[in-house]
Design a protein around this motif. Structure first.
Motif, short mmCIF file in Angstrom:
data_model
loop_
_atom_site.label_atom_id
_atom_site.label_comp_id
_atom_site.label_asym_id
_atom_site.label_seq_id
_atom_site.Cartn_x
_atom_site.Cartn_y
_atom_site.Cartn_z
N CYS A 167 -36.28 -9.06 9.48
CA CYS A 167 -37.10 -7.93 9.95
C CYS A 167 -36.21 -6.74 10.30
N TRP A 168 -35.09 -7.02 10.94
CA TRP A 168 -34.17 -5.93 11.28
C TRP A 168 -33.63 -5.29 10.00
N GLU A 169 -33.26 -6.13 9.03
CA GLU A 169 -32.73 -5.59 7.77
C GLU A 169 -33.79 -4.76 7.04
N LEU A 170 -35.04 -5.24 7.04
CA LEU A 170 -36.10 -4.51 6.36
C LEU A 170 -36.35 -3.15 7.02
N ARG A 171 -36.37 -3.13 8.34
CA ARG A 171 -36.61 -1.85 9.02
C ARG A 171 -35.43 -0.90 8.82
N ILE A 205 -24.11 -13.00 13.75
CA ILE A 205 -23.42 -11.90 14.41
C ILE A 205 -22.84 -10.97 13.35
N TYR A 206 -22.19 -9.92 13.81
CA TYR A 206 -21.56 -8.93 12.92
C TYR A 206 -20.07 -8.88 13.25
N THR A 207 -19.23 -9.06 12.24
CA THR A 207 -17.79 -9.12 12.46
C THR A 207 -17.21 -7.71 12.56
N LEU A 208 -16.27 -7.56 13.48
CA LEU A 208 -15.55 -6.30 13.64
C LEU A 208 -14.14 -6.38 13.08
N ASN A 209 -13.67 -7.61 12.80
CA ASN A 209 -12.37 -7.85 12.19
C ASN A 209 -12.51 -9.03 11.23
N PRO A 210 -11.62 -9.17 10.26
CA PRO A 210 -11.64 -10.36 9.42
C PRO A 210 -11.33 -11.61 10.26
N PHE A 225 -16.82 -6.29 9.16
CA PHE A 225 -18.04 -5.53 8.94
C PHE A 225 -19.01 -6.29 8.03
N THR A 226 -19.24 -7.55 8.39
CA THR A 226 -20.11 -8.43 7.62
C THR A 226 -20.94 -9.28 8.57
N MET A 227 -22.20 -9.51 8.23
CA MET A 227 -23.00 -10.45 9.00
C MET A 227 -22.63 -11.88 8.61
N THR A 228 -22.45 -12.72 9.58
CA THR A 228 -22.09 -14.10 9.32
C THR A 228 -22.66 -14.99 10.41
N ASN A 248 -28.02 -6.42 17.38
CA ASN A 248 -28.78 -5.32 17.98
C ASN A 248 -27.91 -4.37 18.79
N ALA A 249 -26.59 -4.56 18.76
CA ALA A 249 -25.69 -3.65 19.48
C ALA A 249 -25.70 -2.28 18.81
N ARG A 250 -25.59 -1.23 19.61
CA ARG A 250 -25.68 0.12 19.06
C ARG A 250 -24.56 0.40 18.07
N ARG A 251 -23.33 -0.02 18.40
CA ARG A 251 -22.22 0.27 17.49
C ARG A 251 -22.35 -0.51 16.20
#
Length: 294
Positions: A167-171, A205-210, A225-228, A248-251
């Motif tokens: 749903c988040w991805e669709l919006r 979650i969303y990765t900020l580093n490898p 920068f990947t969802m995993t 859902n974090a703003r950054r």
């Protein structure tokens, strides 16, 4: 009786403006044809008088009439050229309005899919809970029944998490489609997402580093920068060192607009200097390093 005039849409407004400009050009063109014909007639008359040796007064009057018609034709030609420029601008504005209308329609359809999923989720959750309750209600606790109930509960939690994510991805896709930042194929088949193993409790979650970690004999590596789906056992450590963040974090929303939300990068190599080993990080003494997120 009072009649209310319907408000025109942007497409109708620009289409009407374009038609008005085209009609104005047609009228100017017709007047220019008449002026050009009259100018040619005045030239013929002036030439005939000059060849016949007419008086200076006759020639002056003929030239004056010819110049008046010539000035009129010149002004009409300038008006036609100016009208052509306005038509080009009107055509461009009309095309932009049509494209925006199509993007809005596509975005509305995507948002409708997200809303339908959100409305169906509670019914699914109630049905799954009823199924688990029906299996575990009996006094005779069979191993097969308990295992089945546990599997159903795992699937329920996984579906709820996946529904929230999709749903988040669709919006997000609807917002980017409305702004013209993405081309969405509404009839394209959905991507097949491989669900994590039921025995491992995970968090999307969303990765900020490898990152890299080990699950049994398998070594997992994901780019930045990947969802995993990260094992929840490693989640507090990764969050504390700011190597990951919640969806859902703003950054994260900003980073998804910049880098995307899918696996657009290749898997990092084992010798990548930026690769963060979560298992090794867990074995280190308590520190407070911070990830360098550009």
């Amino acid at each position: 009786m009072v009649f209310f005039k319907r408000e025109l849409s942007p497409v109708e407004i620009f289409e009407r403006a374009l038609k008005d400009k085209q009609a104005a050009r047609q009228r100017l063109t017709e007047r220019l044809v008449v002026a050009e014909r009259a100018l040619e007639e005045k030239r013929v008359v002036a030439e005939r008088l000059a060849k016949a040796g007419a008086s200076n007064g006759q020639l002056d009057r003929a030239e004056a009439k010819m110049q008046a018609v010539e000035h009129k034709a010149k002004a009409l030609r300038a008006s036609v050229a100016e009208c052509d420029e306005q038509i080009v601008l009107a055509e461009r504005a009309f095309a932009d309005a049509v494209a925006q209308r199509d993007r809005d329609r596509a975005a509305n359809e995507i948002e409708a899919v997200a809303s339908a999923i959100e409305q169906a989720v509670p019914r699914f959750e109630i049905g799954a809970a009823a199924l688990v309750d029906a299996v575990t209600r009996g006094r005779a606790a069979l191993t097969e029944a308990s295992r089945f109930a546990a599997d159903v509960d795992d699937i329920r939690r996984e579906v709820l998490s996946a529904a929230e994510l999709i749903c988040w991805e669709l919006r997000t896709a609807a917002t980017r489609t409305r702004a013209g930042n993405i081309n969405v194929a509404l009839l394209a088949p959905p991507e097949v997402r491989q669900l994590p193993a039921p025995e491992t409790d995970r968090q999307m979650i969303y990765t900020l580093n490898p990152l890299t970690w080990r699950e049994g004999e398998e070594v997992k590596r994901v780019p930045a920068f990947t969802m995993t789906a990260l094992p929840k056992a490693l989640l507090p450590l990764a969050l504390a060192h700011q190597h990951v963040d919640y969806l859902n974090a703003r950054r994260v929303q900003t980073l998804m607009h910049v880098h995307g939300s899918g696996p657009q990068q290749s898997e990092p190599t084992p010798d990548d200097p930026a690769l963060v080993d979560l298992d090794a990080l867990a074995a280190q003494p308590e520190e407070t390093p911070r990830a360098d997120v550009a």
